[in-house]
Scaffold this motif. Structure first.
Motif, PDB file in Angstrom:
ATOM      1  N   ALA A   1       0.883  -1.273  -0.084  1.00 33.47           N
ATOM      2  CA  ALA A   1       0.001   0.131  -0.183  1.00 33.47           C
ATOM      3  C   ALA A   1       0.907   1.229   0.168  1.00 33.47           C
ATOM      4  CB  ALA A   1      -0.871  -0.192   1.152  1.00 33.47           C
ATOM      5  N   ILE A   2       0.196   2.207  -0.615  1.00 33.26           N
ATOM      6  CA  ILE A   2       1.082   3.566  -0.566  1.00 33.26           C
ATOM      7  C   ILE A   2       0.499   4.450   0.397  1.00 33.26           C
ATOM      8  CG2 ILE A   2       1.510   5.566  -1.927  1.00 33.26           C
ATOM      9  CD1 ILE A   2       3.003   3.223  -2.791  1.00 33.26           C
ATOM     10  N   LEU A   3       1.128   4.920   1.469  1.00 38.26           N
ATOM     11  CA  LEU A   3       0.640   5.811   2.628  1.00 38.26           C
ATOM     12  C   LEU A   3       1.210   6.982   2.730  1.00 38.26           C
ATOM     13  CD1 LEU A   3      -1.252   5.108   5.072  1.00 38.26           C
ATOM     14  CD2 LEU A   3       0.900   4.186   6.258  1.00 38.26           C
ATOM     15  N   PRO A   4       0.474   8.050   2.913  1.00 37.10           N
ATOM     16  CA  PRO A   4       1.295   9.315   3.305  1.00 37.10           C
ATOM     17  C   PRO A   4       2.073   8.982   4.784  1.00 37.10           C
ATOM     18  CG  PRO A   4      -0.975   9.709   2.741  1.00 37.10           C
ATOM     19  CD  PRO A   4      -0.719   8.229   3.086  1.00 37.10           C
ATOM     20  N   VAL A   5       2.970   9.641   4.626  1.00 35.26           N
ATOM     21  CA  VAL A   5       4.040   9.599   6.053  1.00 35.26           C
ATOM     22  C   VAL A   5       4.547  10.789   6.683  1.00 35.26           C
ATOM     23  CG1 VAL A   5       6.115   8.847   6.885  1.00 35.26           C
ATOM     24  CG2 VAL A   5       4.876   7.363   5.244  1.00 35.26           C
TER      25      VAL A   5
ATOM     26  N   VAL B   1       8.463  -0.313   3.229  1.00 37.55           N
ATOM     27  CA  VAL B   1       9.176  -1.095   2.483  1.00 37.55           C
ATOM     28  C   VAL B   1      10.161  -0.237   1.805  1.00 37.55           C
ATOM     29  CG1 VAL B   1       9.168  -2.427   0.303  1.00 37.55           C
ATOM     30  CG2 VAL B   1       7.511  -2.726   2.075  1.00 37.55           C
ATOM     31  N   THR B   2       9.686   1.146   1.297  1.00 36.44           N
ATOM     32  CA  THR B   2      10.275   1.989   0.635  1.00 36.44           C
ATOM     33  C   THR B   2       9.844   3.271   0.492  1.00 36.44           C
ATOM     34  OG1 THR B   2      11.822   2.549  -1.459  1.00 36.44           O
ATOM     35  CG2 THR B   2       9.618   1.576  -1.938  1.00 36.44           C
ATOM     36  N   LEU B   3      10.428   4.460   0.560  1.00 37.93           N
ATOM     37  CA  LEU B   3      10.024   5.597   0.163  1.00 37.93           C
ATOM     38  C   LEU B   3       9.580   5.952  -1.049  1.00 37.93           C
ATOM     39  CD1 LEU B   3      12.024   8.215   2.529  1.00 37.93           C
ATOM     40  CD2 LEU B   3       9.972   6.919   3.106  1.00 37.93           C
TER      41      LEU B   3
ATOM     42  N   ALA C   1       4.999   6.694   1.385  1.00 37.59           N
ATOM     43  CA  ALA C   1       6.099   5.397   1.286  1.00 37.59           C
ATOM     44  C   ALA C   1       4.990   4.188   0.934  1.00 37.59           C
ATOM     45  CB  ALA C   1       6.451   5.305   2.709  1.00 37.59           C
ATOM     46  N   GLU C   2       5.746   3.113   0.358  1.00 40.43           N
ATOM     47  CA  GLU C   2       5.081   1.970   0.337  1.00 40.43           C
ATOM     48  C   GLU C   2       5.439   1.069   1.622  1.00 40.43           C
ATOM     49  OE1 GLU C   2       5.770  -2.409  -2.224  1.00 40.43           O
ATOM     50  OE2 GLU C   2       6.929  -0.445  -2.887  1.00 40.43           O
ATOM     51  N   VAL C   3       4.213   0.548   1.960  1.00 35.06           N
ATOM     52  CA  VAL C   3       4.381   0.000   3.612  1.00 35.06           C
ATOM     53  C   VAL C   3       3.577  -1.449   3.127  1.00 35.06           C
ATOM     54  CG1 VAL C   3       4.079   2.240   4.392  1.00 35.06           C
ATOM     55  CG2 VAL C   3       2.152   0.829   3.858  1.00 35.06           C
ATOM     56  N   GLU C   4       3.723  -2.291   4.171  1.00 33.59           N
ATOM     57  CA  GLU C   4       3.318  -3.757   4.383  1.00 33.59           C
ATOM     58  C   GLU C   4       2.489  -3.534   5.768  1.00 33.59           C
ATOM     59  OE1 GLU C   4       6.150  -6.655   3.942  1.00 33.59           O
ATOM     60  OE2 GLU C   4       7.273  -6.409   6.006  1.00 33.59           O
TER      61      GLU C   4
END
Length: 235
Positions: A3-7, A111-113, A123-126
């Motif tokens: 998922a792509i999440l605002p950080v 996972v990665t910015l 960021a891509e997150v799990e």
């Protein structure tokens, strides 16, 4: 792909279920709040809170006074496990700033910015669910952790109201202890990143016993603590 999440990089560790009020003044994060408010009711109005390993919560500004889009932060400057903050209350001030109230919702690993497509960091997150892999271990540990937490709070601040309403759920208790005890950022992060509730409670039992022991020894010092203070050397 995750998922792509605002950080939102912060100097604090957020845990699920804990309240986090924020004052939003930088333009890129004002945009983030507006974007979240504009999402549909079927989508979670949440952003990711990731703790900075060092440095300021504010990113360096360019010649126009605005920070560049997310690129000033690298993954090495952030812990890799964070928690989403769900918007519960948004108050827009006359000058465009926001006062918001959020509540921690779910854990994730960065996972990665992501490539900068917004003025704020993404960021891509799990997602990291709190899975109990040890049967009823958490239920057995919870009363022991609660007893240790009570002892710790009695030594730290006897008038504390933290335990006026004790959560029955071991996971909720583990998050409350992690957020409330006076621990280092590294210790809080280790608790946030624990693979399951039992592992977190087991670590908290060790930390609470350690802290209670230290507090008991300090209270046993036969002179006022103020007498032990010494000027800090500039060297």
């Amino acid at each position: 792909m995750g998922a792509i999440l605002p950080v939102f990089p912060l100097g604090t560790v957020l845990f699920p279920g804990l309240v986090l009020p924020l004052h939003i003044f930088e333009e890129r994060y004002r945009t983030l709040v507006r974007d979240l408010v504009a999402t549909t009711d079927t989508e979670p109005h949440e952003f990711g809170v990731v703790t900075l390993r060092h440095g300021s919560e504010a990113l360096p500004a360019d010649s126009d006074g605005e920070a560049p889009a997310g690129a000033a932060i690298t993954t090495g400057e952030l812990y890799d496990v964070g928690c989403t903050a769900e918007l519960r209350q948004v108050t827009e001030l006359p000058d465009g700033r926001f006062d918001i109230v959020t509540v921690g919702r779910r854990r994730f690993r960065v996972v990665t910015l992501a490539t900068a497509t917004h003025p704020y960091l993404t960021a891509e997150v799990e997602w990291l669910p709190d899975e109990e892999t040890s049967g009823g271990t958490a239920e057995l540990l919870a009363p022991r952790v609660l007893a240790a937490f009570r002892t710790y709070l009695d030594l730290l601040r006897p008038d504390s109201e933290v335990l006026d309403q004790v959560p029955d759920d071991p996971t909720v208790l583990s998050h409350l202890v992690a957020a409330t005890a006076q621990l280092t950022t590294d210790e809080r992060q280790e608790l946030l990143a624990a693979p399951d509730t039992a592992t977190r409670l087991r670590a908290e039992l060790r930390l609470l016993n350690r802290e209670a022991g230290l507090l008991a020894r300090v209270r046993a010092v036969p002179v006022p603590l103020s007498d032990l203070a010494r000027p800090v050397s500039p060297n």
